[in-house]
Design an enzyme around this catalytic site. Structure first.
Site, PDB file in Angstrom:
ATOM      1  N   GLU A 102     -14.756  23.154  11.900  1.00  0.00           N
ATOM      2  CA  GLU A 102     -13.491  23.806  12.222  1.00  0.00           C
ATOM      3  C   GLU A 102     -13.689  25.142  12.917  1.00  0.00           C
ATOM      4  O   GLU A 102     -12.938  25.508  13.804  1.00  0.00           O
ATOM      5  CB  GLU A 102     -12.663  24.024  10.950  1.00  0.00           C
ATOM      6  CG  GLU A 102     -12.039  22.763  10.393  1.00  0.00           C
ATOM      7  CD  GLU A 102     -13.043  21.855   9.734  1.00  0.00           C
ATOM      8  OE1 GLU A 102     -14.108  22.364   9.312  1.00  0.00           O
ATOM      9  OE2 GLU A 102     -12.774  20.655   9.641  1.00  0.00           O
ATOM     10  N   HIS A 172      -5.492  18.328   0.251  1.00  0.00           N
ATOM     11  CA  HIS A 172      -4.769  17.592   1.284  1.00  0.00           C
ATOM     12  C   HIS A 172      -3.285  17.903   1.202  1.00  0.00           C
ATOM     13  O   HIS A 172      -2.464  17.139   1.659  1.00  0.00           O
ATOM     14  CB  HIS A 172      -5.005  16.071   1.139  1.00  0.00           C
ATOM     15  CG  HIS A 172      -6.430  15.664   1.374  1.00  0.00           C
ATOM     16  ND1 HIS A 172      -7.400  15.795   0.436  1.00  0.00           N
ATOM     17  CD2 HIS A 172      -7.044  15.166   2.472  1.00  0.00           C
ATOM     18  CE1 HIS A 172      -8.555  15.393   0.927  1.00  0.00           C
ATOM     19  NE2 HIS A 172      -8.377  15.007   2.161  1.00  0.00           N
TER      20      HIS A 172
END
Lengths: 368, 206
Positions: A102, A172
């Site tokens: 990322e 999540h």
């Protein structure tokens, strides 16, 4: 024989009740309220939020030859299929996968944008955005300021699915808007449905500031609206009043707006009061004028968000509202938010600020 | 591995939990979110812990840096002769944190074995398309070797060798264990968009 039959039917009844209870527990915590008003006239087509986002990126890649889309697994469409078909249409040099890093994705995007390309970076889940945090906060947000305007990466848009989905657990389901709202130099935007998503995403991509676009993942498929097919944008930094009223102002964004719309309906039915519901849409910068004008009218304010209470974005809203509207307030500003704990797995129904918690807070507010 | 050794891995951790704790009940209860689970129901399927087993980590690559640093250093500090096994996948191998971990391990000569479970795909992206070097045993300033991850005996012998290497003060080691993932990454990934049926079938037959 007769007793056997009775036992079986009682057993079957128990199973049916258990399945029905499970379904109730597993079904979503909100009811979706589609937009009936269209921002532009013209042909529309039924799209869910994932398709609307796909459409916005398709328009961008078609009209802007410098636009590129990249992220983990976007080549086959991405985990939520928002990039479906885009690599086939525009080629591997414009829509491509990145390795699992990322920080690299953000850094790469910043460089591309600074060099003049329109960069759309996809972070697979907002929960994974933290390795990229330094790049976004220290590099992207500050590039224009520190170079005195000589360099900027405004052509960067970072998209990430955020929010509760029913079974996401700790990593999540997070809503990280508050962390980014604390960074001058960025824009943070959260849509509530397909029409908003398409317009806001196109605005973010064209905006000359680096934008973080957080997409509530539970709405990807559950939110369907008649979306205009043409190119249109929605203004950033402007909130929308979805429902007018005079008893209280309910403020939210993303999935939580639909919870608040239902709460407003419940309030009208059970408490006999009409509430105003405002969707912030842009978290940074946020529309102070619309919010404060509303609170001055109603005198009561309730803010709801999924992110934890302490230092959630509601805290910023509450502080500003009490500062600007103090003499108009009839009750303390109320916040209903996720509890101050990591986002739980099995305890999600207890964690979320669902309609019951919001309604209870609203009742207290109205009766203060 | 021996009693004193510690381990941590990524989110695909059910088998490890059984190995390190021996409790199937704890594992099943945790997946179901019950209080009797290994993490008292709070972690769910991805975050299961046991004695000397530090999970169960969903953020890919973070576990390599996150717990191992303290664990491996603790072994060295306590002089208990223990070794830390930090497992991660080929997808995680390109996270910056992993390289930071390698550097610190070699610098401080820590008894740590980095095990890269290479199943050739980081969710939907094949290793060749995500890594400039698919030699996951790296072996630049930290020696590394490749193991056939599908062969139980090979894995056992490799682990024995690794423990011996680390406990004799030679510092960290990297093992690349090549393996295969027969089905998709998770329930939302059917594993059909980036693989062909034939490829999976061929692998199964091996």
């Amino acid at each position: 024989m007769a007793s056997l039959m009775t036992r079986n039917s009682v057993f079957a009844g128990k199973i049916a009740k258990y399945v029905s209870d499970c379904t109730k527990r597993l079904s979503s915590h909100f009811t979706y309220y589609p937009d009936n008003e269209k921002p532009v006239t013209g042909e529309t087509t039924k799209m869910n939020m994932m398709q609307a986002i796909n459409n916005a990126m398709d328009i961008t890649l078609k009209d802007d030859p410098t636009a590129v889309l990249f992220g983990e697994d976007v080549a086959f469409g991405g985990v939520f299929r928002c990039a479906l078909g885009l690599q086939d249409k525009y080629g591997k040099d414009r829509v491509f996968n990145t390795p699992l890093c990322e920080q690299g994705i953000a850094g790469f995007g910043i460089g591309l944008a600074t060099a003049g390309a329109t960069a759309i970076a996809e972070i697979q889940f907002a929960d994974y955005i933290f390795p990229a945090f330094d790049q976004l906060v220290n590099e992207a947000a500050k590039a224009r300021y520190r170079s005195g305007g000589q360099f900027e990466c405004g052509a960067l848009t970072v998209r990430a699915p955020c929010g509760a989905v029913g079974h996401g657990g700790l990593y999540h389901s997070q809503s990280p808007e508050a962390y980014f709202a604390h960074t001058p130099g960025l824009r943070v935007v959260v849509p509530r449905g397909p029409i908003a998503a398409k317009g806001l995403l196109l605005s973010c991509i064209r905006e000359r500031d680096p934008c973080v676009f957080l997409e509530p993942k539970i709405l990807y498929r559950s939110a369907t609206e008649e979306v205009p097919v043409e190119d249109y944008t929605l203004p950033l930094g402007k909130a929308q009043v979805l429902r007018e009223g005079d008893a209280a102002t309910l403020i939210g964004w993303g999935t939580q707006i639909h919870v608040l719309l239902e709460v407003a309906e419940m309030a009208e039915k059970d408490l006999g009061v009409r509430c105003e519901v405002i969707d912030l849409m842009s978290i940074l910068p946020w529309d102070e004028d619309t919010v404060c004008n509303s609170v001055k009218k109603t005198g009561r304010c309730l803010i709801a968000h999924e992110a934890p209470l302490t230092s959630g974005f509601g805290a910023e809203l509450a502080a500003t509202v009490q500062e600007e509207c103090f003499l108009h307030l009839e009750a303390p500003v109320s916040r209903v938010a996720g509890w101050d704990a990591p986002f739980p797995h099995v305890f999600e129904p207890f964690y979320l600020p669902d309609k019951w918690r919001c309604f209870s807070a609203l009742s207290d507010l109205v009766c203060y | 591995m021996r009693e004193v050794d510690t381990a941590l891995t990524s989110y695909r951790c059910h088998a490890w939990t059984k190995l390190m704790s021996g409790s199937v009940l704890g594992l099943l209860a945790e997946v179901a979110g019950r209080k009797s689970g290994s993490s008292r129901g709070k972690g769910g399927s991805m975050h299961i812990y046991a004695r000397n087993f530090y999970g169960g980590n969903a953020i890919v690559g973070s576990q390599v840096f996150d717990d191992w640093a303290g664990l491996a250093f603790a072994h060295k500090y306590r002089g208990d002769g223990g070794v830390t096994f930090a497992l991660y996948g080929d997808g995680a191998a390109n996270q910056g944190q992993v390289f930071e971990a390698f550097n610190m391990a070699k610098l401080l000569t820590l008894p740590c074995v980095f095990v890269c479970e290479n199943n050739k795909y980081g969710m939907g992206t094949s290793a060749s398309r995500s890594s400039a070097s698919t030699e996951y045993k790296r072996g630049d300033y930290i020696p590394g070797f490749w193991v056939d991850g599908m062969n139980v005996l090979a894995c056992r012998e490799a682990t024995r060798f690794a423990i011996e290497h680390c406990t004799s003060g030679k510092g960290p080691l990297i093992m690349e264990m090549e393996t295969y993932r027969y089905s998709g990454h998770s329930t939302s990934d059917p594993g059909t968009s980036y693989w062909s049926r034939d490829e999976v079938k061929a692998r199964r037959e091996k």
